[in-house]
Design a protein around this motif. Structure first.
Motif, short mmCIF file in Angstrom:
data_model
loop_
_atom_site.label_atom_id
_atom_site.label_comp_id
_atom_site.label_asym_id
_atom_site.label_seq_id
_atom_site.Cartn_x
_atom_site.Cartn_y
_atom_site.Cartn_z
N GLU A 25 0.55 -0.99 0.26
CA GLU A 25 0.00 -0.14 -0.28
C GLU A 25 1.27 1.07 0.25
O GLU A 25 0.41 2.12 -0.65
CB GLU A 25 -0.87 -0.25 1.18
N ASN A 26 1.92 1.33 0.43
CA ASN A 26 2.52 2.25 1.29
C ASN A 26 4.53 1.67 0.82
O ASN A 26 4.17 0.94 2.25
CB ASN A 26 2.59 3.02 1.50
N GLN A 67 4.41 0.35 -5.30
CA GLN A 67 3.00 0.71 -5.04
C GLN A 67 2.45 0.87 -6.11
O GLN A 67 2.99 2.26 -6.44
CB GLN A 67 3.06 1.34 -3.87
#
Length: 284
Positions: A172-173, A202
């Protein structure tokens, strides 16, 4: 033995480039013992680099040069996209060629490097190899993704061969990705008999991703050209990305192009830092 070299980098992925044409190096085997390569690669006691690049005469008539890549731990690998761009700029700066399209031999086959007017370099990285035996990895059958298990942990990864093995995880990050812990676990996982480069991707949009890469034999680097290509084609295979993608690495952006046919094309800069010489112990 006094060894002349040039320090270069591609988006912070740094290299010690050695001219093996105008100074004598052994024609077979490593040009330096593995222990000497590790000493030179040390950022406190040596030159400091992610990889050492060796420029050698081509072995066949269809290529201009031979290109060898040694990791900072002394191991040899077949492919390095950022290194290929630096190789292209080096041979032109050193007066070894004035060609803008340069064909080089690598352990993974021939590669074509194209230098543009603004000194950007485009590298044809070849076609992706999806069959597990060609990556290489152990798996029952080819798949879009694989589950890799270590102890009580499991990760879903895409895997591809680009002259060297890559696996990529979706995160996600990337700023919070467990690169320092998961990277070395997957790099040396038993499913990858030649170890593997581990990407943490990502997806920002269909034309943009952020990426960090833990490279086998070097650890996390500021940029990995083949890792950027691997992430893009794995994302494309999952239907997440288009044919033209900007890959943002810690060291800066690369442009990756692949439409499902032919080779993956990677474009980015190559920078010269300084020239130097150092006393080394040659291989016997």
């Amino acid at each position: 033995m006094n060894l002349r070299f040039t320090k270069m980098h591609g988006l912070g992925n740094d290299f010690m480039v050695i001219d093996g044409i105008n100074q004598p190096l052994p024609e077979t085997g490593l040009p330096l013992p593995a222990a000497e390569i590790r000493r030179l690669g040390n950022r406190h006691f040596g030159v400091g680099f992610d990889q050492m690049l060796i420029v050698q005469p081509a072995q066949g008539p269809e290529a201009d040069f031979r290109y060898r890549i040694l990791n900072a731990d002394g191991s040899e690998v077949s492919q390095c996209g950022n290194g290929a761009r630096c190789f292209a700029r080096f041979v032109r700066d050193a007066g070894l060629t004035d060609k803008q399209e340069i064909v080089v031999e690598t352990a993974a086959g021939q590669m074509t490097l194209t230098v543009t007017g603004d000194e950007q370099v485009t590298v044809d990285m070849g076609a992706p190899r999806w069959a597990p035996a060609d990556i290489p990895m152990t798996a029952k059958a080819e798949a879009d993704s694989y589950i890799v298990v270590s102890g009580h942990q499991a990760w879903e990864v895409g895997a591809v061969g680009l002259g060297n093995p890559h696996c990529t995880l979706l995160v996600e990050n990337v700023d919070q990705a467990p690169v320092e812990t998961v990277g070395p676990l997957l790099e040396s996982h038993e499913q990858f008999p030649e170890r593997v480069n581990v990407g943490f991707m990502q997806v920002v949009s269909r034309s943009e991703i952020r990426l960090r890469v833990y490279e086998r034999g070097a650890g996390e680097t500021l940029a990995c050209g083949s890792g950027a290509c691997a992430a893009v084609v794995i994302g494309q295979r999952r239907g997440l990305l288009d044919s033209q993608v900007t890959v943002h690495l810690p060291g800066g952006p690369l442009q990756i192009s692949y439409d499902g046919e032919g080779g993956i094309r990677m474009t980015g800069p190559a920078s010269r830092v300084y020239d130097g010489s150092i006393n080394v112990t040659p291989a016997e």
